[in-house]
Enzyme design. Structure first.
Site, short mmCIF file in Angstrom:
data_model
loop_
_atom_site.label_atom_id
_atom_site.label_comp_id
_atom_site.label_asym_id
_atom_site.label_seq_id
_atom_site.Cartn_x
_atom_site.Cartn_y
_atom_site.Cartn_z
N HIS A 144 -6.36 4.63 -0.36
CA HIS A 144 -6.39 5.66 -1.40
C HIS A 144 -5.60 5.20 -2.62
O HIS A 144 -4.37 5.21 -2.61
CB HIS A 144 -5.84 6.98 -0.85
CG HIS A 144 -5.84 8.08 -1.87
ND1 HIS A 144 -4.85 9.03 -1.94
CD2 HIS A 144 -6.71 8.37 -2.88
CE1 HIS A 144 -5.11 9.85 -2.94
NE2 HIS A 144 -6.22 9.47 -3.53
N GLU A 156 -2.15 4.48 -0.72
CA GLU A 156 -1.94 5.00 0.62
C GLU A 156 -2.90 4.30 1.57
O GLU A 156 -4.13 4.41 1.40
CB GLU A 156 -2.18 6.51 0.66
CG GLU A 156 -1.17 7.31 -0.14
CD GLU A 156 -1.47 8.80 -0.17
OE1 GLU A 156 -0.53 9.61 -0.08
OE2 GLU A 156 -2.67 9.17 -0.28
N ASN A 194 -0.60 14.32 -1.26
CA ASN A 194 -1.20 15.64 -1.39
C ASN A 194 -0.74 16.61 -0.31
O ASN A 194 -0.82 17.83 -0.50
CB ASN A 194 -2.73 15.53 -1.36
CG ASN A 194 -3.29 15.09 -2.70
OD1 ASN A 194 -2.71 15.38 -3.74
ND2 ASN A 194 -4.40 14.37 -2.68
#
Length: 517
Positions: A144, A156, A194
């Protein structure tokens, strides 16, 4: 290191903003790159866009002409998935729909070599679920990147349930070789950034929903006192209210509607009204030619108290006492017991935030947490309706004498900065305890992914687990929905800190006795 060799091809599926950015990163790292999109026109346009970006780097003096020419010779648009068969790594950056991603990877699995690493750039879907459609999910991993991929360092690296350890290591080492800062993460809703960032938005929205402060004031307090680069209202306007709210709702639903992640109703109303932020011309704030946003509430000048009494240890706010002692015109008398509070001449008290509310006490004003009380340019004060005008003005004047702008907010437990930081610490401790990621990777992810002034675990260590645990416990008692109930990991950390402190004190006592014996 097991990074993919620079001589081997990296393929990118999806020619949107993220796909182009990832392709540019791999290209400038020295790989041949194949860029593919199901829409041939988008592939052609993306190829031209990447080439233009590379040329701009040359114009800005950030890339040598010879290096740029070599890179551009390695960039090749692909017009069919079969053109990607020779890739050593395929990174997918297409629409966030599970069935579409699964179909792409099923097709790729039949084309690429057995040692080809397959990666998804998804930010919201389960890596495990995408890999569930594959015959060999062990070579599948999440990579990510953050937008814009060429500029932001964080990646990530997400291991799904079936991801082989060597596949995750290869992805990690490759990102490292590309000049990125990778962090390892288990396949959890929201991954690291997130998942752990939710309180930064949610607590600000809750303070707003409780009518304790307006968006501009909350943003200003988190910036100027909390040290965050942007406030949550201006940041979600930049991200897009629809995007941010969708992530919040996705994480909430993935955690079986846990009260820790409840989306904010006011944000839902913004999305429903079409006020999506900068891209629509209006979000929390207006934008455009006549889009000057509202200023934060700042208290008018007030006369500082000529003398105060101080009682008790102030923990994270101890620097306030040091600043008071250095301030000309304020006489400080220290009491031997009681507190923590600053006694004001009119009989009221000023106390550091602790999760309680002003209305519970007689004439008490609370002041919020700051990242650095000396560097902070603004401090929030919370007062109930029954606090006397004299006490509130003395509290305002005191912090103004310390060189701070003052924002007076409503009487909410945990105020603004303190509740936000305590919740970030709690989610981070819980993630470490559940094996989502290491403490170091979580702190790195939050500093680089969302520009926090400190990693939440680093911040928690400075505040102490006891302080954050006690603040959340007090908030939970006043808002018993489960949202603020400290995690078991938080309790354990506080207990461990106490034990460590006790051992340190014991060693110090023994050393003192030995030296005087």
């Amino acid at each position: 290191m097991t990074a993919i060799e620079r001589s081997r091809t990296v393929a990118v599926v999806g020619a949107g903003t993220m796909g182009q950015g990832i392709a540019q990163v791999a290209l400038l790292a020295g790989h041949p790159v194949r860029l593919f999109d199901v829409d041939a026109g988008r592939t052609t346009a993306a190829d031209a866009s990447v080439r233009s970006r590379v040329e701009r780097l040359v114009e800005k003096g950030k890339l040598a002409r010879a290096d740029a020419d070599a890179a551009l010779e390695r960039l090749h648009p692909a017009h069919d998935l079969r053109d990607l068969s020779g890739a050593a790594l395929v990174v997918e950056a297409i629409v966030e729909r599970l069935e579409v991603k699964q179909q792409v990877f099923r097709s790729l699995e039949e084309l690429v070599s057995p040692d080809c690493l397959l990666a998804t750039n998804t930010s919201s879907l389960s890596v495990t679920a995408v890999a569930g459609a594959l015959k060999h999910p062990g070579r599948f991993v999440g990579m990510h990147f953050f937008n814009p991929a060429p500029l932001l360092p964080l990646v990530e690296v997400v291991s799904g349930f079936a991801t082989d350890a060597d596949a995750a290591t290869r992805a990690y080492d490759t990102a490292l070789a590309w000049g990125k800062t990778p962090v390892r993460c288990a396949d959890t809703p929201g991954f690291l950034v997130n998942r752990i960032a939710r309180p930064f938005y949610a607590e600000a929205f809750a303070v707003y929903e409780e009518q304790a402060a307006d968006p501009a004031t909350i943003d200003a307090v988190l910036r100027e006192s909390g040290g965050f680069r942007m406030g949550p209202f201006e940041l979600t306007d930049l991200i897009g209210q629809d995007v941010n709210e969708a992530v919040s709702r996705s994480v909430w639903e993935a955690f079986h509607q846990s009260p820790k992640f409840v989306p904010a109703l006011p944000q839902r109303r913004l999305v429903e009204s079409g006020r999506l932020g900068r891209k629509s011309g209006h979000g929390w704030f207006p934008y455009g030619e006549n889009g000057a946003g509202p200023a934060p509430h700042t208290a008018p000048p007030a006369r500082p108290p000529a003398r105060v009494t101080v009682a008790g240890g102030f923990g994270p706010a101890a620097e306030v006492l040091a600043m008071l002692r250095e301030t000309d015109g304020i006489e400080v008398t220290e009491l031997a017991s009681g507190g923590p509070y600053i006694g004001l001449p009119g009989g009221g008290q000023l106390a550091p935030v602790d999760g309680h509310t002003s209305v519970e006490y007689d004439d008490v004003v609370y002041f919020d947490l700051a990242l650095d009380y000396r560097a902070a340019t603004r401090i929030a004060l919370a007062a109930s309706d029954d606090v006397s005008e004299e006490t509130l003005n003395e509290a305002i004047g005191l912090f103004q004498a310390l060189g701070k702008d003052v924002s007076v907010i409503g009487d909410v437990p945990g105020m603004i900065v303190a509740r936000t930081v305590a919740m970030l610490v709690d989610l981070a401790l819980d993630a470490v305890a559940k094996g989502v990621a290491s403490a170091g990777d979580i702190d790195t992810a939050m500093r680089l992914g969302v520009n926090y002034p400190r990693g939440p675990l680093e911040w928690g260590r400075e505040l102490t687990a006891d302080w954050t645990f006690d603040l959340l416990t007090a908030m939970h008692q006043r808002c018993p929905t489960g949202r603020y109930a400290p995690s078991l990991a938080h309790y354990r950390q506080g207990y461990a800190d106490q034990a460590s402190a006790s051992e340190d004190a014991g060693r110090a006592d023994a050393a003192a006795q030995e030296s005087t014996g």
